[in-house]
Design a protein around this motif. Sequence first.
Motif, PDB file in Angstrom:
ATOM      1  N   ALA A 146       0.837  -1.199   0.000  1.00  0.00           N
ATOM      2  CA  ALA A 146       0.000   0.000   0.000  1.00  0.00           C
ATOM      3  C   ALA A 146       0.872   1.248   0.000  1.00  0.00           C
ATOM      4  N   ILE A 147       0.325   2.330  -0.550  1.00  0.00           N
ATOM      5  CA  ILE A 147       1.075   3.574  -0.728  1.00  0.00           C
ATOM      6  C   ILE A 147       0.604   4.597   0.303  1.00  0.00           C
ATOM      7  N   PRO A 148       1.449   4.979   1.250  1.00  0.00           N
ATOM      8  CA  PRO A 148       1.044   6.019   2.199  1.00  0.00           C
ATOM      9  C   PRO A 148       0.915   7.374   1.495  1.00  0.00           C
ATOM     10  N   LYS A 149      -0.158   8.065   1.739  1.00  0.00           N
ATOM     11  CA  LYS A 149      -0.331   9.387   1.129  1.00  0.00           C
ATOM     12  C   LYS A 149       0.767  10.345   1.581  1.00  0.00           C
ATOM     13  N   ILE A 150       1.214  10.171   2.816  1.00  0.00           N
ATOM     14  CA  ILE A 150       2.275  11.043   3.316  1.00  0.00           C
ATOM     15  C   ILE A 150       3.561  10.810   2.544  1.00  0.00           C
ATOM     16  N   GLU A 151       3.802   9.581   2.084  1.00  0.00           N
ATOM     17  CA  GLU A 151       5.002   9.296   1.297  1.00  0.00           C
ATOM     18  C   GLU A 151       4.959  10.061  -0.023  1.00  0.00           C
ATOM     19  N   PHE A 152       3.797  10.084  -0.664  1.00  0.00           N
ATOM     20  CA  PHE A 152       3.645  10.859  -1.897  1.00  0.00           C
ATOM     21  C   PHE A 152       4.033  12.310  -1.656  1.00  0.00           C
ATOM     22  N   GLU A 153       3.540  12.890  -0.561  1.00  0.00           N
ATOM     23  CA  GLU A 153       3.790  14.302  -0.283  1.00  0.00           C
ATOM     24  C   GLU A 153       5.261  14.558   0.044  1.00  0.00           C
ATOM     25  N   GLN A 154       5.876  13.654   0.791  1.00  0.00           N
ATOM     26  CA  GLN A 154       7.275  13.848   1.164  1.00  0.00           C
ATOM     27  C   GLN A 154       8.212  13.678  -0.030  1.00  0.00           C
ATOM     28  N   ARG A 155       7.905  12.751  -0.942  1.00  0.00           N
ATOM     29  CA  ARG A 155       8.803  12.480  -2.058  1.00  0.00           C
ATOM     30  C   ARG A 155       8.589  13.426  -3.238  1.00  0.00           C
ATOM     31  N   THR A 156       7.384  13.997  -3.363  1.00  0.00           N
ATOM     32  CA  THR A 156       7.119  14.915  -4.470  1.00  0.00           C
ATOM     33  C   THR A 156       7.092  16.371  -4.047  1.00  0.00           C
ATOM     34  N   GLY A 157       6.869  16.623  -2.757  1.00  0.00           N
ATOM     35  CA  GLY A 157       6.726  17.992  -2.281  1.00  0.00           C
ATOM     36  C   GLY A 157       5.396  18.612  -2.636  1.00  0.00           C
ATOM     37  N   LEU A 158       4.411  17.766  -2.954  1.00  0.00           N
ATOM     38  CA  LEU A 158       3.097  18.242  -3.391  1.00  0.00           C
ATOM     39  C   LEU A 158       2.000  17.637  -2.521  1.00  0.00           C
ATOM     40  N   PRO A 159       0.878  18.336  -2.346  1.00  0.00           N
ATOM     41  CA  PRO A 159      -0.247  17.744  -1.609  1.00  0.00           C
ATOM     42  C   PRO A 159      -0.840  16.585  -2.406  1.00  0.00           C
ATOM     43  N   HIS A 160      -1.287  15.547  -1.707  1.00  0.00           N
ATOM     44  CA  HIS A 160      -1.789  14.374  -2.424  1.00  0.00           C
ATOM     45  C   HIS A 160      -3.063  14.671  -3.208  1.00  0.00           C
ATOM     46  N   GLN A 161      -3.711  15.767  -2.891  1.00  0.00           N
ATOM     47  CA  GLN A 161      -4.951  16.107  -3.603  1.00  0.00           C
ATOM     48  C   GLN A 161      -4.709  16.433  -5.079  1.00  0.00           C
ATOM     49  N   VAL A 162      -3.449  16.683  -5.471  1.00  0.00           N
ATOM     50  CA  VAL A 162      -3.187  17.019  -6.884  1.00  0.00           C
ATOM     51  C   VAL A 162      -3.484  15.845  -7.811  1.00  0.00           C
ATOM     52  N   ILE A 163      -3.559  14.628  -7.271  1.00  0.00           N
ATOM     53  CA  ILE A 163      -3.869  13.477  -8.126  1.00  0.00           C
ATOM     54  C   ILE A 163      -5.262  12.914  -7.845  1.00  0.00           C
ATOM     55  N   THR A 164      -6.123  13.706  -7.241  1.00  0.00           N
ATOM     56  CA  THR A 164      -7.471  13.234  -6.891  1.00  0.00           C
ATOM     57  C   THR A 164      -8.233  12.740  -8.108  1.00  0.00           C
ATOM     58  N   ASP A 165      -8.174  13.474  -9.215  1.00  0.00           N
ATOM     59  CA  ASP A 165      -8.926  13.072 -10.404  1.00  0.00           C
ATOM     60  C   ASP A 165      -8.478  11.697 -10.899  1.00  0.00           C
ATOM     61  N   GLY A 166      -7.168  11.488 -10.934  1.00  0.00           N
ATOM     62  CA  GLY A 166      -6.657  10.187 -11.365  1.00  0.00           C
ATOM     63  C   GLY A 166      -7.029   9.079 -10.414  1.00  0.00           C
ATOM     64  N   ILE A 167      -6.973   9.366  -9.116  1.00  0.00           N
ATOM     65  CA  ILE A 167      -7.348   8.373  -8.110  1.00  0.00           C
ATOM     66  C   ILE A 167      -8.810   7.969  -8.280  1.00  0.00           C
ATOM     67  N   GLU A 168      -9.676   8.943  -8.461  1.00  0.00           N
ATOM     68  CA  GLU A 168     -11.100   8.648  -8.620  1.00  0.00           C
ATOM     69  C   GLU A 168     -11.355   7.825  -9.877  1.00  0.00           C
ATOM     70  N   ALA A 169     -10.670   8.166 -10.984  1.00  0.00           N
ATOM     71  CA  ALA A 169     -10.828   7.402 -12.226  1.00  0.00           C
ATOM     72  C   ALA A 169     -10.343   5.968 -12.042  1.00  0.00           C
ATOM     73  N   ALA A 170      -9.221   5.798 -11.330  1.00  0.00           N
ATOM     74  CA  ALA A 170      -8.689   4.453 -11.078  1.00  0.00           C
ATOM     75  C   ALA A 170      -9.622   3.654 -10.175  1.00  0.00           C
ATOM     76  N   LYS A 171     -10.224   4.303  -9.188  1.00  0.00           N
ATOM     77  CA  LYS A 171     -11.179   3.623  -8.316  1.00  0.00           C
ATOM     78  C   LYS A 171     -12.408   3.195  -9.102  1.00  0.00           C
ATOM     79  N   ASP A 172     -12.880   4.049 -10.004  1.00  0.00           N
ATOM     80  CA  ASP A 172     -14.050   3.715 -10.823  1.00  0.00           C
ATOM     81  C   ASP A 172     -13.799   2.475 -11.682  1.00  0.00           C
ATOM     82  N   LYS A 173     -12.556   2.287 -12.098  1.00  0.00           N
ATOM     83  CA  LYS A 173     -12.203   1.139 -12.941  1.00  0.00           C
ATOM     84  C   LYS A 173     -11.724  -0.057 -12.123  1.00  0.00           C
ATOM     85  N   LYS A 174     -11.873   0.045 -10.794  1.00  0.00           N
ATOM     86  CA  LYS A 174     -11.510  -1.053  -9.884  1.00  0.00           C
ATOM     87  C   LYS A 174     -10.021  -1.385  -9.950  1.00  0.00           C
ATOM     88  N   LEU A 175      -9.205  -0.383 -10.235  1.00  0.00           N
ATOM     89  CA  LEU A 175      -7.762  -0.576 -10.302  1.00  0.00           C
ATOM     90  C   LEU A 175      -7.073  -0.205  -8.988  1.00  0.00           C
TER      91      LEU A 175
END
Length: 378
Positions: free
Chosen positions: A323-352
């Motif tokens: 599993a991917i910790p959201k805090i890891e995304f923020e620490q490694r990219t320097g960006l809030p995890h909300q910047v990929i919300t659209d992609g996350i929602e699309a991936a969830k819709d496709k059961k990925l």
Amino acid sequence: MLTLPPLSLYIHIPWCVQKCPYCDFNSHGQNGELPQQEYVDALIQDLEQDLHYVQGRQLHTIFIGGGTPSLFEAAQIKRLLSSINERIPFSEQIEITMEANPGTLEHDDFEAYCQAGITRLSIGVQSFSTDKLNLLGRIHDKCEAKVAAEKALSSGYQSFNLDLMHGLPNQSFEEAMADIETAARLSPPHLSWYQLTIEQNTLFHSKPPQLPDDEALWHIYEQGQQKLAALGYEQYEISAYAKPGYQCQHNINYWQFGDYLGIGCGAHGKITLLAQDQILRTVKIKHPKGYLAADKFTFDTTEVSKDERPLEYLMNRFRLMSAIPKIEFEQRTGLPHQVITDGIEAAKDKKLLCETKTHWELTAKGKMFVNELLSQFC
């Protein structure tokens, strides 16, 4: 907020006995005596020029790849590692891996490499079938492969890996399963098991061999996964399987978007600069002649822009099964995890993908269709 991740070091030794027809790595067939002394001297100078990237960190892992690093004498490897440790402190539990081919390891040298500081061997077996080894252009036979694994097991290494390929020219299902079974009998703590792919700028690309069809490849992959699990190997990365506690920490750092210096011919690095809020990728001079003649070893340095960071992170992180910790995304990219919300929602819709308050996790479908998953973030 961008934070400094763990630091690794990749060292590239580009020579091998002969170029394999499937290999697209930066490797060069041995032609006469290798310039071992000169090349190690150059590697140390190369590292010197990158020391400003260390930023007070210890080295957690080192990986010596190639080419065939085991063509170098253990004394030169020891000199290299000692010189690195004089310049960068090693963590107490540092993992130091060296790639080796069974056909280039003099069996008395196993202990010498261990005494030189290598803690983990990665042995390029590829197959235990003499016919398949010949087709792949390998210089060892199945007996040498078995002896190499047995020596690694008895020579004091903390761990060792066997590299296996499947989907080989004219490979049957039974042959692919036999390779896994033979490897498992040699008790490696770690197995890399990946499909042969035809890459550009290789002999196999210009003269393609007859490979199993897609249906046969899927059957091999599906049954191979089950066999490896039954043998006690946990898949923790797309093509890597380990007994509990024996995952390759160097590769995990890659896939978690950690930092790594890269020294040697064509070596790549990825570095976080906190003060500048930058992530850089570096590439060293590729050809041995140019590298050995150089005063400055870096060929190119590029910045990973803030727009590029999310996809770069995910392209790496989706290789891991955990599993991917959201805090890891923020620490490694320097960006809030909300910047990929659209992609996350699309991936969830496709059961990925599925999501909790703190983590994202690939579904079984997502693990099978990583490219489709990534496309949701492009």
